[in-house]
Design a protein around this motif. Structure first.
Motif, PDB file in Angstrom:
ATOM      1  N   LYS A  54     -11.078 107.219  88.088  1.00  0.00           N
ATOM      2  CA  LYS A  54     -11.423 108.041  86.885  1.00  0.00           C
ATOM      3  C   LYS A  54     -11.637 109.547  87.207  1.00  0.00           C
ATOM      4  CE  LYS A  54     -14.036 106.147  83.440  1.00  0.00           C
ATOM      5  NZ  LYS A  54     -15.132 105.565  82.934  1.00  0.00           N
ATOM      6  N   VAL A  55     -12.517 109.825  88.326  1.00  0.00           N
ATOM      7  CA  VAL A  55     -12.930 111.202  88.709  1.00  0.00           C
ATOM      8  C   VAL A  55     -11.656 111.967  89.079  1.00  0.00           C
ATOM      9  CG1 VAL A  55     -13.977 112.478  90.428  1.00  0.00           C
ATOM     10  CG2 VAL A  55     -15.173 110.547  89.454  1.00  0.00           C
ATOM     11  N   LEU A  56     -10.821 111.254  89.879  1.00  0.00           N
ATOM     12  CA  LEU A  56      -9.439 111.757  90.060  1.00  0.00           C
ATOM     13  C   LEU A  56      -8.769 112.195  88.883  1.00  0.00           C
ATOM     14  CD1 LEU A  56      -7.458 112.718  92.437  1.00  0.00           C
ATOM     15  CD2 LEU A  56      -6.525 110.372  92.446  1.00  0.00           C
ATOM     16  N   ALA A  57      -8.683 111.256  88.053  1.00  0.00           N
ATOM     17  CA  ALA A  57      -7.901 111.365  86.765  1.00  0.00           C
ATOM     18  C   ALA A  57      -8.400 112.622  86.116  1.00  0.00           C
ATOM     19  CB  ALA A  57      -7.655 110.364  86.058  1.00  0.00           C
ATOM     20  N   GLN A  58      -9.766 112.806  85.685  1.00  0.00           N
ATOM     21  CA  GLN A  58     -10.397 113.948  85.307  1.00  0.00           C
ATOM     22  C   GLN A  58     -10.185 115.064  85.978  1.00  0.00           C
ATOM     23  OE1 GLN A  58     -11.301 114.176  82.582  1.00  0.00           O
ATOM     24  NE2 GLN A  58     -12.273 112.469  81.529  1.00  0.00           N
ATOM     25  N   TRP A  59     -10.201 115.415  87.273  1.00  0.00           N
ATOM     26  CA  TRP A  59      -9.751 116.450  87.995  1.00  0.00           C
ATOM     27  C   TRP A  59      -8.413 117.000  87.763  1.00  0.00           C
ATOM     28  CZ3 TRP A  59      -6.378 118.270  91.567  1.00  0.00           C
ATOM     29  CH2 TRP A  59      -6.920 119.612  92.244  1.00  0.00           C
ATOM     30  N   LEU A  60      -7.390 115.867  87.710  1.00  0.00           N
ATOM     31  CA  LEU A  60      -6.030 116.321  87.714  1.00  0.00           C
ATOM     32  C   LEU A  60      -5.704 116.694  86.303  1.00  0.00           C
ATOM     33  CD1 LEU A  60      -4.364 113.413  89.791  1.00  0.00           C
ATOM     34  CD2 LEU A  60      -4.277 115.947  90.236  1.00  0.00           C
ATOM     35  N   LYS A  61      -6.260 116.178  85.517  1.00  0.00           N
ATOM     36  CA  LYS A  61      -6.449 116.596  83.995  1.00  0.00           C
ATOM     37  C   LYS A  61      -6.689 117.994  83.915  1.00  0.00           C
ATOM     38  CE  LYS A  61      -7.853 115.289  79.222  1.00  0.00           C
ATOM     39  NZ  LYS A  61      -8.419 114.320  78.264  1.00  0.00           N
ATOM     40  N   HIS A  62      -7.723 118.615  84.312  1.00  0.00           N
ATOM     41  CA  HIS A  62      -8.405 119.640  84.214  1.00  0.00           C
ATOM     42  C   HIS A  62      -7.617 120.849  85.314  1.00  0.00           C
ATOM     43  CE1 HIS A  62     -11.829 117.602  82.397  1.00  0.00           C
ATOM     44  NE2 HIS A  62     -11.384 118.353  81.503  1.00  0.00           N
ATOM     45  N   HIS A  63      -7.313 120.380  86.199  1.00  0.00           N
ATOM     46  CA  HIS A  63      -6.817 121.405  87.361  1.00  0.00           C
ATOM     47  C   HIS A  63      -5.634 121.247  87.772  1.00  0.00           C
ATOM     48  CE1 HIS A  63     -11.229 121.099  88.022  1.00  0.00           C
ATOM     49  NE2 HIS A  63     -11.017 122.386  87.867  1.00  0.00           N
ATOM     50  N   GLY A  64      -4.923 119.879  87.721  1.00  0.00           N
ATOM     51  CA  GLY A  64      -3.668 119.655  88.348  1.00  0.00           C
ATOM     52  C   GLY A  64      -2.446 120.402  87.752  1.00  0.00           C
ATOM     53  N   SER A  65      -2.212 119.923  86.379  1.00  0.00           N
ATOM     54  CA  SER A  65      -1.056 120.793  85.878  1.00  0.00           C
ATOM     55  C   SER A  65      -1.194 122.219  85.598  1.00  0.00           C
ATOM     56  CB  SER A  65      -0.757 119.959  84.551  1.00  0.00           C
ATOM     57  OG  SER A  65      -1.845 120.154  83.647  1.00  0.00           O
ATOM     58  N   LYS A  66      -2.419 122.656  85.302  1.00  0.00           N
ATOM     59  CA  LYS A  66      -2.827 123.945  85.085  1.00  0.00           C
ATOM     60  C   LYS A  66      -2.111 124.885  86.532  1.00  0.00           C
ATOM     61  CE  LYS A  66      -6.674 125.015  83.773  1.00  0.00           C
ATOM     62  NZ  LYS A  66      -8.173 125.569  83.609  1.00  0.00           N
ATOM     63  N   GLN A  67      -2.493 124.178  87.615  1.00  0.00           N
ATOM     64  CA  GLN A  67      -2.322 124.884  88.902  1.00  0.00           C
ATOM     65  C   GLN A  67      -0.602 125.051  88.884  1.00  0.00           C
ATOM     66  OE1 GLN A  67      -3.701 123.135  92.260  1.00  0.00           O
ATOM     67  NE2 GLN A  67      -3.170 124.663  93.732  1.00  0.00           N
ATOM     68  N   VAL A  68       0.166 123.981  88.458  1.00  0.00           N
ATOM     69  CA  VAL A  68       1.392 124.270  88.631  1.00  0.00           C
ATOM     70  C   VAL A  68       2.061 124.996  87.614  1.00  0.00           C
ATOM     71  CG1 VAL A  68       3.606 122.678  88.271  1.00  0.00           C
ATOM     72  CG2 VAL A  68       1.580 121.660  89.535  1.00  0.00           C
ATOM     73  N   ARG A  69       1.487 125.138  86.619  1.00  0.00           N
ATOM     74  CA  ARG A  69       1.972 126.142  85.645  1.00  0.00           C
ATOM     75  C   ARG A  69       1.946 127.484  85.991  1.00  0.00           C
ATOM     76  NH1 ARG A  69       0.750 122.386  81.295  1.00  0.00           N
ATOM     77  NH2 ARG A  69      -1.648 123.269  81.646  1.00  0.00           N
TER      78      ARG A  69
END
Length: 65
Positions: free
Chosen positions: A20-35
Protein backbone atom coordinates in the motif's frame (compact mmCIF):
# COMPACT_ATOMS: atom_id res chain seq x y z
CA UNK A 1 15.20 -22.95 -6.47
CA UNK A 2 15.45 -23.19 -2.75
CA UNK A 3 12.62 -22.53 -0.30
CA UNK A 4 13.91 -19.07 0.64
CA UNK A 5 13.94 -17.75 -2.92
CA UNK A 6 10.57 -19.37 -3.65
CA UNK A 7 8.96 -17.60 -0.71
CA UNK A 8 10.41 -14.28 -1.91
CA UNK A 9 8.61 -14.74 -5.23
CA UNK A 10 5.28 -15.60 -3.66
CA UNK A 11 2.92 -12.59 -3.60
CA UNK A 12 1.45 -13.68 -0.28
CA UNK A 13 4.91 -13.33 1.30
CA UNK A 14 4.85 -9.56 0.68
CA UNK A 15 3.61 -7.36 3.49
CA UNK A 16 0.24 -5.86 2.52
CA UNK A 17 1.02 -2.56 4.25
CA UNK A 18 4.31 -2.28 2.34
CA UNK A 19 2.45 -2.74 -0.93
CA UNK A 20 0.00 0.00 0.00
CA UNK A 21 2.83 2.38 0.85
CA UNK A 22 4.60 1.59 -2.42
CA UNK A 23 1.38 2.06 -4.40
CA UNK A 24 0.79 5.47 -2.80
CA UNK A 25 4.36 6.57 -3.52
CA UNK A 26 4.10 5.47 -7.15
CA UNK A 27 0.74 7.21 -7.47
CA UNK A 28 2.23 10.49 -6.28
CA UNK A 29 5.75 10.30 -7.71
CA UNK A 30 6.12 7.52 -10.25
CA UNK A 31 4.14 8.67 -13.27
CA UNK A 32 4.89 12.35 -12.70
CA UNK A 33 8.62 11.67 -12.85
CA UNK A 34 8.27 9.87 -16.17
CA UNK A 35 6.26 12.67 -17.72
CA UNK A 36 8.57 15.48 -16.61
CA UNK A 37 11.87 13.80 -17.48
CA UNK A 38 13.94 15.96 -19.81
CA UNK A 39 15.37 13.53 -22.39
CA UNK A 40 18.35 15.78 -23.21
CA UNK A 41 19.28 16.03 -19.55
CA UNK A 42 18.79 12.30 -19.06
CA UNK A 43 21.12 11.47 -21.96
CA UNK A 44 23.69 14.06 -20.88
CA UNK A 45 23.74 12.58 -17.38
CA UNK A 46 24.01 9.02 -18.63
CA UNK A 47 26.95 9.44 -21.02
CA UNK A 48 30.31 11.16 -20.49
CA UNK A 49 30.56 14.72 -21.72
CA UNK A 50 31.83 14.87 -25.30
CA UNK A 51 30.82 11.30 -26.15
CA UNK A 52 27.71 12.44 -28.03
CA UNK A 53 28.06 15.36 -30.43
CA UNK A 54 25.40 18.05 -30.72
CA UNK A 55 24.31 16.62 -34.10
CA UNK A 56 23.95 13.14 -32.57
CA UNK A 57 22.02 14.64 -29.67
CA UNK A 58 19.64 16.34 -32.11
CA UNK A 59 19.12 13.05 -33.96
CA UNK A 60 18.42 11.23 -30.70
CA UNK A 61 15.97 13.94 -29.66
CA UNK A 62 14.16 13.59 -33.00
CA UNK A 63 13.82 9.85 -32.44
CA UNK A 64 12.76 10.37 -28.82
CA UNK A 65 9.85 12.60 -29.85
Amino acid sequence: MNAASESALCPSAVNHQSLKVLAQWLKHHGSKQVRTTDPRRLLAGRYPQGLISEAEMQALMAVWH
